[in-house]
Structure formats: C-alpha cells, structure tokens
Motif scaffolding. Sequence first.
Motif, mmCIF file in Angstrom:
data_model
loop_
_atom_site.group_PDB
_atom_site.id
_atom_site.type_symbol
_atom_site.label_atom_id
_atom_site.label_comp_id
_atom_site.label_asym_id
_atom_site.label_seq_id
_atom_site.Cartn_x
_atom_site.Cartn_y
_atom_site.Cartn_z
ATOM 1 N N LYS A 141 46.337 25.320 27.838
ATOM 2 C CA LYS A 141 47.248 25.429 28.994
ATOM 3 C C LYS A 141 48.331 26.451 28.686
ATOM 4 C CE LYS A 141 46.278 21.005 30.940
ATOM 5 N NZ LYS A 141 46.713 19.975 31.813
ATOM 6 N N ASP A 142 48.618 27.299 29.684
ATOM 7 C CA ASP A 142 49.679 28.284 29.516
ATOM 8 C C ASP A 142 51.039 27.651 29.848
ATOM 9 O OD1 ASP A 142 49.825 28.176 32.291
ATOM 10 O OD2 ASP A 142 49.031 30.194 32.611
ATOM 11 N N GLU A 143 52.087 28.463 29.881
ATOM 12 C CA GLU A 143 53.449 27.962 30.123
ATOM 13 C C GLU A 143 53.594 27.247 31.464
ATOM 14 O OE1 GLU A 143 53.104 31.553 29.548
ATOM 15 O OE2 GLU A 143 53.030 31.053 27.428
ATOM 16 N N GLN A 144 52.790 27.652 32.452
ATOM 17 C CA GLN A 144 52.858 27.032 33.772
ATOM 18 C C GLN A 144 51.928 25.821 33.900
ATOM 19 O OE1 GLN A 144 52.286 30.521 33.551
ATOM 20 N NE2 GLN A 144 54.477 30.920 33.727
ATOM 21 N N GLY A 145 51.237 25.472 32.819
ATOM 22 C CA GLY A 145 50.326 24.334 32.846
ATOM 23 C C GLY A 145 48.940 24.666 33.377
ATOM 24 N N LYS A 146 48.685 25.951 33.615
ATOM 25 C CA LYS A 146 47.386 26.387 34.120
ATOM 26 C C LYS A 146 46.401 26.516 32.951
ATOM 27 C CE LYS A 146 45.235 30.161 36.640
ATOM 28 N NZ LYS A 146 45.404 31.467 37.232
ATOM 29 N N GLU A 147 45.153 26.058 33.150
ATOM 30 C CA GLU A 147 44.141 26.158 32.112
ATOM 31 C C GLU A 147 43.688 27.611 31.949
ATOM 32 O OE1 GLU A 147 40.985 23.396 32.934
ATOM 33 O OE2 GLU A 147 42.143 21.726 32.124
ATOM 34 N N VAL A 148 43.627 28.037 30.693
ATOM 35 C CA VAL A 148 43.236 29.401 30.359
ATOM 36 C C VAL A 148 42.136 29.331 29.300
ATOM 37 C CG1 VAL A 148 44.039 31.603 29.407
ATOM 38 C CG2 VAL A 148 45.580 30.221 30.804
ATOM 39 N N LYS A 149 41.100 30.171 29.469
ATOM 40 C CA LYS A 149 40.021 30.231 28.480
ATOM 41 C C LYS A 149 40.399 31.218 27.392
ATOM 42 C CE LYS A 149 36.431 29.232 31.855
ATOM 43 N NZ LYS A 149 35.219 29.718 32.518
ATOM 44 N N LYS A 150 40.230 30.796 26.138
ATOM 45 C CA LYS A 150 40.474 31.669 24.988
ATOM 46 C C LYS A 150 39.285 31.547 24.045
ATOM 47 C CE LYS A 150 45.413 31.922 25.083
ATOM 48 N NZ LYS A 150 46.542 32.321 24.318
ATOM 49 N N TRP A 151 39.178 32.502 23.128
ATOM 50 C CA TRP A 151 38.099 32.501 22.150
ATOM 51 C C TRP A 151 38.688 32.269 20.766
ATOM 52 C CZ3 TRP A 151 33.394 32.106 23.991
ATOM 53 C CH2 TRP A 151 33.147 32.563 25.290
ATOM 54 N N GLU A 152 38.144 31.276 20.056
ATOM 55 C CA GLU A 152 38.596 30.902 18.723
ATOM 56 C C GLU A 152 37.496 31.248 17.721
ATOM 57 O OE1 GLU A 152 38.693 26.522 17.204
ATOM 58 O OE2 GLU A 152 40.625 26.944 18.170
ATOM 59 N N ARG A 153 37.836 32.047 16.729
ATOM 60 C CA ARG A 153 36.856 32.480 15.734
ATOM 61 C C ARG A 153 36.340 31.284 14.948
ATOM 62 N NH1 ARG A 153 37.504 37.280 11.279
ATOM 63 N NH2 ARG A 153 35.346 37.138 10.606
ATOM 64 N N LEU A 154 35.036 31.231 14.749
ATOM 65 C CA LEU A 154 34.418 30.150 13.983
ATOM 66 C C LEU A 154 34.215 30.609 12.547
ATOM 67 C CD1 LEU A 154 31.800 28.820 16.531
ATOM 68 C CD2 LEU A 154 34.031 27.880 15.977
ATOM 69 N N GLU A 155 34.724 29.827 11.641
ATOM 70 C CA GLU A 155 34.594 30.145 10.226
ATOM 71 C C GLU A 155 34.250 28.881 9.456
ATOM 72 O OE1 GLU A 155 37.939 32.302 8.653
ATOM 73 O OE2 GLU A 155 38.279 33.283 10.566
ATOM 74 N N GLY B 100 27.452 21.568 25.205
ATOM 75 C CA GLY B 100 28.361 22.043 26.249
ATOM 76 C C GLY B 100 29.292 23.145 25.779
ATOM 77 N N ASP B 101 29.522 23.259 24.453
ATOM 78 C CA ASP B 101 30.397 24.317 23.938
ATOM 79 C C ASP B 101 29.784 25.682 24.237
ATOM 80 O OD1 ASP B 101 32.257 22.540 22.943
ATOM 81 O OD2 ASP B 101 31.638 22.749 20.844
ATOM 82 N N VAL B 102 30.636 26.645 24.588
ATOM 83 C CA VAL B 102 30.204 28.019 24.838
ATOM 84 C C VAL B 102 30.620 28.862 23.642
ATOM 85 C CG1 VAL B 102 30.450 30.047 26.328
ATOM 86 C CG2 VAL B 102 30.383 27.755 27.341
ATOM 87 N N LEU B 103 29.653 29.622 23.114
ATOM 88 C CA LEU B 103 29.901 30.502 21.972
ATOM 89 C C LEU B 103 29.709 31.943 22.398
ATOM 90 C CD1 LEU B 103 27.925 28.604 19.190
ATOM 91 C CD2 LEU B 103 30.284 28.279 19.904
ATOM 92 N N LYS B 104 30.559 32.812 21.880
ATOM 93 C CA LYS B 104 30.415 34.251 22.115
ATOM 94 C C LYS B 104 30.067 34.896 20.780
ATOM 95 C CE LYS B 104 33.244 36.817 24.633
ATOM 96 N NZ LYS B 104 34.426 37.588 25.052
#
Length: 186
Positions: free
Chosen positions: A60-74, A82-86
Amino acid sequence: MKRFSIVSLSAFALVATVPFISQVPGIAPIWQSSSAIAQSNNKKPQLELLLEAKKQVIVKDEQGKEVKKWERLEGQANVKPGDVLKYTLTGENKGAQPIKNLVLNQPIPKQMVYVLNSTKTSKGAKITYSIDNQRTFVENPTIKVTRNGKVETQPAPATAYTHIRLQISSLPGKATVTATYETQVR
C-alpha cells in the motif's frame, strides 16, 4: 498448499536456457551458479547468460492504494500457488565480434503457467512460443477445439505454453540483450 523453492525453479530455468548453444557452431557451455558462458577457443563470440527472478508483491502506498512491486528472489525463497514471478534473461556478448542468428529458448517450468503477452525484449528480438515442447514455434499459438460438431481454431490457453524463443539476427560485440516474461505458480 504446495510450496517449493524458487532456487530449484531458477536453477532449472538457467540450465534449460542454454540449449541454444548447440545452434552456434564451435561454442561449448561453461556453467556457473548464476550465469552461463558460451565461449570458444578460436576467438569466436562469447555469450554470458544471467537469469534473475522477482516475485510480485502488493503493497500500500501513502494514500492506502494497492501498488504492485517486484521483490528480488534470493537464497531459499519460497513461492506458493498464485504467486506471479518475473524472469529477466540477460545475454551479454563478451567478445568484440557480433553473434549472428542468436536463438535463446526459455522453458516454462511445469509448476508454472505463462502470463500471456508478458514477454518484453530489447534489441528487436523476434519472440515466438511453443506449445509442443519445442517441436514448433509460432508468434501466436493456436489449438483446435470441437464445438457443436465443428472444428474451430482458437488461441492457445496460457496453460499450453511450454517455451519462449527469442531470435536475434545480430548481437554486436560488447552489447547486451534483455528479455523479461512472467509466470504464475500453479
């Protein structure tokens, strides 16, 4: 709920990434943990491949809106259905000579489903797909279905995709090509 390690998926994808080497004459593979290098003893082109995986997370951003981000897998990262991988595949020509007619085949692991229309690439690579384990590659795979006694052709479902192929007519010396695509854990 099934869980499995992204490390095993990444290792599988990296190992399966390098079948193109047999299509470049005189090149033998040398494998490393995070990259693969194709090289030759007679000053022919060298290609280093790197495969990186990121998991989509919703924050969630500062306004509480959901935002998609990418987290590196290590390391021992776990993913669940259901998880989406790039995946990001980077090929760097380490030599001074161009690599002509470069073909990179990326498998879609059996535990994953390709996310349709998610493949992006640099250097004007031609993107094609296989739904028959690399026997054929086409830009828009189709299947035949029977409805009301009639055979119809329709776009192949995401679950049918088995491989992605990138074809680059020429990768200049010291240049890099990058491709990304997304999958979803079954």
